[in-house]
Each structure stands twice: as structure tokens, then as C-alpha cells.
Design an enzyme around this catalytic site. Structure first.
Site, mmCIF file in Angstrom:
data_model
loop_
_atom_site.group_PDB
_atom_site.id
_atom_site.type_symbol
_atom_site.label_atom_id
_atom_site.label_comp_id
_atom_site.label_asym_id
_atom_site.label_seq_id
_atom_site.Cartn_x
_atom_site.Cartn_y
_atom_site.Cartn_z
ATOM 1 N N HIS A 149 0.675 -1.310 -0.041
ATOM 2 C CA HIS A 149 -0.025 -0.076 0.119
ATOM 3 C C HIS A 149 0.900 1.342 0.037
ATOM 4 O O HIS A 149 2.011 1.317 0.348
ATOM 5 C CB HIS A 149 -1.010 -0.028 1.217
ATOM 6 N N CYS A 182 2.105 3.600 11.819
ATOM 7 C CA CYS A 182 2.998 3.107 10.774
ATOM 8 C C CYS A 182 3.059 4.229 9.613
ATOM 9 O O CYS A 182 2.503 5.086 9.809
ATOM 10 C CB CYS A 182 2.447 1.821 10.014
#
Length: 694
Positions: free
Chosen positions: A67, A214
């Protein structure tokens, strides 16, 4: 979610077209391109690869979630692929058979990101992933992922559980299960339910607060939160998680933090407002640890609370973006040193440039000018030059203390700052210089980490970070730097200075080649920073040799972006449309000594761009040293050429390196061509790039 994924974005036989994670991402991304969700395949894949380079996106349980955020994405999109034989995404337990490619626009709104985070949480549900593995067609898989089937499935599962309840089940069991509830296997109730029905004499549950984050804040952040919540439910632990994701975050209630018995940080980017959690037993790990071993983390923080420990000395800290706490010592050392260098560079740039401007305006004797606080003439340019020089000198004086302070910060968090700055100041006082700063930072971090290991009474925990640790660690580090390690390091620093001063001929050229290779190897990464730090370290006590080193380092660092800019200009058909656009910006970035301007090109084609950059950097470094070019400013690129010794030869060295790098990258990229294509043929080059990069 339904508009993010359709049957056209689902491939249930992905292994027929892809055997590697790069090929899988390309295959799924091609579906996005076909639907107009992605505008540039190669540019988007470069962004995916850059995100993958930060940390593998494979998860336990056979899941891969490549991603990224990208300017080439028109709207938030999700593609799903299923592979029968599995594709390696770097997960500890083996290949992934369920692959989700998440594409978010650079400016995605919070609503879309919240939906994507919801999907990330569902990936922790075994029933959800099992249903995806058994889906018979693309429409069914798309409906399941979009959520159209999940509500019906949840109702059916709830009805089945109610039908199977044994007689005598309490009314509490009829409360509908949440999507994150444990399966019907006799798992204990949530902490809230358990505490509300427990007798008044029952022990209070163990309370934990957690923060997950993250780099992109889309997937791992929420998966770690879901994993921790599930593990806490099974262990009877009461947990509240703050997800610091891309869609923003809501800060934990201070009362909840105050009542917590322990803290878990599962993060790969800095925890925002970390001081809120000071004085609590803490486990500090990478985000993947929160996903893969949540039960261990909860056990660890409970054990720390029992022992009275308030920090986790071996875990990664906010400034080093470390991964799991199992990193080797070499990896940790590199991250600690880079944290110090990263904070030091702005002081170097500001102070060094102000000093250089002072010299340019007032001449080389400006360093002998009296203090401007006592003598300043508004209409005299010499006074203004002295002002710039003296401000720059003050900023530059922070170089070594800041380096030492933030190395210690990278090792031991905020308690390391005070002894680190003290040790760095001692290094300046005894003329231990840059090497003394490195030693002081490592000593300060080690001393603080040692103190943090000592078990202390609970009543003293609150004053440890602000009184006890700074007091003891500063005294110990000061003693070591003044009386034990400082003098030998100062002697070594003096010897290094003398060596640089005596460099000439072949020795100087060899050093220039080495500096050029290091500056261009990772384009702003650790090796580049080591070479740059070595160069600016010599500016603390400038000599002719150290000024030559600084000139060679900056010249070589300008080569990669300038070479890529030139290559996209002279042979544009060898590059994608996105790379050609990046090439326009690379002209300015290279001229400004921003080596990172070549990163987009290296991310897309590292095997050709990096060797070409290194070749040109080595040539430039060697020529700069051979020409005897000097530089007093640690930054500025071509904008400080008037401050360079031998400026015309300096530009010749840079031009020679740029031409070499351009020629090499054009030759390497041209050699990969397997079929002819014209500049206007956009489809053919894309297919050729598939063959070349897979």
C-alpha cells in the site's frame, strides 16, 4: 467501501500472472489503471516499492498488504488477488495467499481513510479471511470486502450461536457480538462486561493503554490495534488503543492514561505527545510486533509493572524509527548515530552558511572583528559581515552538543538529552571535536539505559526522568569525558586534522573517490550521511585539508540529481512520463545539493541508477580533490560557488561527473530495450519496463 473495489479489481487466480510481490503489485495495479483509478503505472509502482522498502508488508496468516499514498492515484482504491501457491511478502510464517493492494491519493480525505482502516481491522478476523479464501467468484469476493456480505454473515452467525446456547444461559450472553469479538469458543467476556458483573471484592483488571502507528497510517496502524484488542480480550486485560493514523487520531483521555498500569507503543513513526505516558511501565516495539505477537507484549508490560520498571531500554525510540526490538547491535548503532546526525544537520547548514556569508561580505579577516554587541556601525558592511559571522559561529557551536544529545535521545529517549548535551559540551571544551561528540552521545545513552534498568520504589518513579536520571547521568558522563575517554579522543581528533592537512597528490584523489562513492551510494541514506558527517566534522577546526574534503563531498552529492535531470532531457524516451517530470525538479534539487532528488529514479530502477550515480560521484570527488578546491560552507550547492576556492575548476569537476553518470545511465537503460519504440509510443515502453524490472 463499495465504490473502492469492484469485481474488475479482483483476481482470484493471481498466481497465473505473478510469482513475485513486484509482479503481483504490477498485475493488480494494471487493473486500477484500466479503470482510471491510477494515472501512471510506473510512477505508482515506484511509490509502492518505496513503501515496501521501509518495511515488508507481509503479515502472519498468509496476508500481503502492499500500500502507499501516491500522487498518481485519482481516488482511494482497493484491489484484491488470491494466489494458490502463495507469494512472498516477507511475513515470518511464509508466503501470502491473500494480497490486498491499497492505493490512496496523496490528499485522501478522512472518510475514505477511515473505511480503509476498517478493512485493515477485519483482516485480523479469521472468519473474514476464511470467507475470502473460499469465495467462488470475483463478485462474491468484492461484496465481502466492501462489507455488503459482512452484516448478513454476522447476523447468521449470531443466530446460529443463539440457537446452540445451552439451557440456563444468562441473559448477558444474548448481547450481540461486535465484529472484533472472539469466536464462540468459550473465550472470556470483554473486560467491561467482566468487571460490571464481578463481585465487589474481585481484583481490579490490569489496565493498558496503547498507541499504534505506521509510516502511511492506512493498514498496519489499525491491524496492530485490532490485534492488541483481541489479545487483551482473551487475556482479561482492559485496553484502550490510540491509533495515530492518516485519518487523524483522538487523544486518549488523560484520566484513562493516569489509571493505566502499563503502556504499549507499537509504532514505526514517532509517537506524538509521548510525554503523556511518562512514568509508566512501557513496552516499545515496531508496529509489526503489535500485529504478530500481541499476547507477548501484554505479558511483557504486565511483568514490567510487577518489577517496577518504567521504560523498555532495548526498544526502539521515536527518533530512530526502529522496527522490532530484535534488531542487531549494528543496526541499532547505525540508527542511533543517524538520529544525532539528522538533528545536527540544520545547525550545520544554518551556521555554516552564515559564516560563509560573513567571509564573503567582510573578507577572510572577519573572524578577528570585535563583538557586534559592543561595536556595530549600521552603515558599515563590515559590521554586517561580522554580525552574520558571529551568529553563524554561535549556531555552529551547537554542532557537537546537538550530535551527542540526540544520539543519547535515540538510545534512551528524553532522559538521554541532558547528559548527551553535557557530554557534547565537554567534548568541545577539551577539543575532542566531532569524534568526542559521537563518544559522548553513546556514553550518555548507555549510562541512562543502565540507570533505567535499576528497580526503584513506586514512590520515586515520578521524579526519575526529571531529577534523578539527569543528575546521575550528567555527573557520570562528565567524569568519563573529562578524565577517562576525552583526552585520548582529543589526541585522535588532532591526528586526524593533521592527516587531512597533509593530504596531497594520489592520497587526496583516493579520498575524493571514496567520498564520491559514499555520497552517491544510497542518495541521502546512512552511508551518504556518514560521508557528509565526516566532511562537516572537519569544519569545527577548519584547515586546508578539511576544506578540500567538504568541497569534494558537496560536489559529489550534487551529481546524481543533476545527472538524472540531464538524462531525462537528452534521452527522454528511456524514462516514464513521471520520471521526465521529476527530472525537471531534479535540476534545482541537484543545484541546491539535495542528493535525495535522485531517489524517485533509484526507487524505480536501482540497478541502473545507483551504479551510474556512483561512477559520476567518484569522478567528481577525485577531480575536486585533484584541483585543490576548498569550501567553507557545508551546504548551498551552486549558490555558494563564490565562496569556493578554485570555483571554475569546481564547476568543471561537477560537470564531468554529471556527464559520466548521464552516459552510464543512458547506456544501461538503452541496453535493456528489447523492442523498438518511438517517443510517442507510451504502451510499448510500459511493456518493456515490465520485462526489465520484474
Amino acid at each position: 467501501m463499495s465504490e473502492m473495489i469492484t469485481a474488475d479489481l479482483v483476481d482470484l487466480e493471481l498466481d497465473l500472472s505473478a510469482e513475485t510481490k513486484e509482479a503481483a503489485a504490477r498485475s493488480l495495479a494494471a487493473r486500477m489503471v484500466a479503470l482510471g483509478r491510477v494515472t501512471d503505472l510506473e510512477g505508482f509502482l515506484a511509490d509502492v516499492a518505496a513503501r515496501e522498502a521501509q518495511m515488508p508488508t507481509g503479515l502472519d496468516g498468509g496476508i500481503g498488504i502492499p500500500h502507499c499514498r501516491s500522487a498518481h492515484v485519482t481516488e482511494p482504491t482497493l484491489a484484491f488477488g488470491r494466489s494458490a501457491r502463495g507469494i512472498d511478502f516477507g511475513a515470518p510464517d511464509g508466503p501470502a495467499d491473500l494480497i490486498f493492494l491499497i492505493a490512496a491519493p496523496a490528499g485522501a480525505d478522512d472518510a475514505h481513510l477511515t473505511i480503509l482502516s476498517s478493512l485493515a481491522r477485519h483482516l485480523m478476523d479469521a472468519e473474514f479471511t476464511g470467507a475470502l479464501r473460499s469465495a467462488e467468484d470475483a463478485d462474491a469476493a468484492a461484496a465481502l470486502i466492501s462489507g455488503e456480505d459482512r452484516a448478513a454473515s454476522a447476523r447468521e452467525a449470531s443466530g446460529a450461536r443463539e440457537a446452540c446456547e445451552a439451557p440456563g444461559t444468562s441473559a448477558d450472553s444474548e448481547v450481540p457480538a461486535t465484529p472484533s469479538a472472539a469466536p464462540d469458543t468459550g473465550a472470556p467476556a470483554t473486560p467491561e462486561t467482566a468487571t460490571s458483573d464481578a463481585p465487589a471484592t474481585a481484583a481490579e483488571p490490569f489496565r493498558v493503554v496503547a498507541v499504534t502507528s505506521c509510516p502511511t497510517g492506512i493498514a498496519h496502524t489499525y491491524m496492530a490495534a485490532e490485534s492488541l484488542e483481541n489479545a487483551a480480550r482473551e487475556a482479561g486485560v482492559e485496553i484502550t488503543v490510540e491509533t495515530q493514523g492518516s485519518a487523524g487520531f483522538t487523544r486518549l483521555d488523560p484520566a484513562v492514561i493516569a489509571a493505566a498500569d502499563g503502556v504499549v507503543f507499537a509504532h514505526d513513526v514517532p509517537v506524538r505527545d509521548k510525554e503523556r505516558f511518562a512514568g509508566k511501565p512501557t513496552v516499545d516495539v515496531g508496529v509489526k510486533a503489535g500485529i504478530n505477537r500481541p499476547a507477548e507484549l501484554l505479558t511483557e508490560v504486565r511483568d514490567k509493572a510487577t518489577r517496577g520498571e518504567t521504560t523498555a531500554p532495548t526498544g526502539p525510540t521515536p527518533v530512530d524509527n526502529a522496527g522490532d526490538s530484535g534488531d542487531g547491535y549494528g543496526t541499532k548503532l547505525r540508527k542511533w548515530l543517524m538520529s544525532g546526525v539528522s538533528y545536527m544537520v540544520p545547525f550545520v547548514a544554518a551556521g555554516g552558511l552564515l559564516i560563509a556569508l560573513g567571509f564573503a561580505i567582510g573578507g577572510w579577516k572577519i573572524d578577528k572583528a570585535p563583538s557586534v554587541a559592543e561595536h556595530f556601525i549600521w552603515t558599515d558592511h563590515t559590521s554586517w559581515a561580522a554580525l552574520l559571522f558571529q551568529i553563524g559561529g554561535l549556531a555552529f557551536a551547537f554542532l557537537v552538543p546537538v550530535l551527542a544529545g540526540y544520539i543519547a535521545y535515540g538510545m534512551a529517549d528524553r532522559p538521554g538529552l541532558v547528559p548527551g548535551f553535557v557530554g557534547g559540551s565537554v567534548a568541545v571544551t577539551i577539543n575532542a571535536g566531532f569524534l568526542g561528540g559521537l563518544a559522548a552521545g553513546l556514553l550518555a545513552g548507555a549510562v541512562v539505559m543502565g540507570i533505567q534498568r535499576v528497580r526503584i520504589p513506586a514512590v520515586l518513579r515520578g521524579i526519575m526522568p526529571v531529577v534523578v536520571i539527569p543528575l546521575i547521568s550528567s555527573a557520570v558522563v562528565g567524569f568519563l569525558m573529562f578524565l577517562v575517554v576525552g583526552k585520548p579522543i582529543a589526541s585522535l581528533q588532532s591526528a586526524l586534522t593533521d592527516w587531512l592537512e597533509g593530504l596531497s597528490g594520489a592520497n587526496a584523489v583516493i579520498l575524493g573517490i571514496i567520498l564520491g562513492l559514499m555520497m552517491c551510494f544510497d542518495l541521502g541514506g546512512p552511508l551518504n550521511k556518514v560521508a557528509y558527517a565526516f566532511a562537516i566534522g572537519g569544519l569545527t577546526h577548519p584547515t586546508d585539508g578539511s576544506l578540500k574534503v567538504m568541497a569534494a563531498a558537496m560536489a559529489a552529492g550534487m551529481v546524481p540529481p543533476l545527472a538524472m535531470a540531464l538524462a531525462t532531457t537528452v534521452r527522454g524516451r528511456l524514462f516514464t512520463k513521471t520520471e521526465r517530470e521529476n527530472g525537471k525538479a531534479a535540476w534545482f534539487l541537484g543545484a541546491s545539493f539535495i542528493t535525495e532528488g535522485a531517489i524517485p529514479f533509484a526507487a524505480a530502477d536501482p540497478l541502473r541508477v545507483i551504479p551510474a550515480s556512483m561512477a559520476g560521484g567518484a569522478v567528481t570527488g577525485a577531480l575536486s580533490m585533484a584541483f585543490g578546491c576548498t569550501l567553507r560552507a557545508p551546504h548551498g550547492g551552486v549558490f555558494v560557488v563564490p565562496l569556493i576556492g578554485q570555483p571554475l575548476l569546481y564547476l568543471v569537476a561537477i560537470a564531468a561527473g554529471v556527464c559520466v553518470s548521464t552516459a552510464v545511465v543512458v547506456l544501461l537503460k538503452g541496453a535493456r530495450k528489447t523492442t523498438p519504440s518511438g517517443p510517442a509510443d507510451e504502451a510499448a515502453p510500459a511493456e518493456e519496463r515490465v520485462a526489465a524490472t520484474v
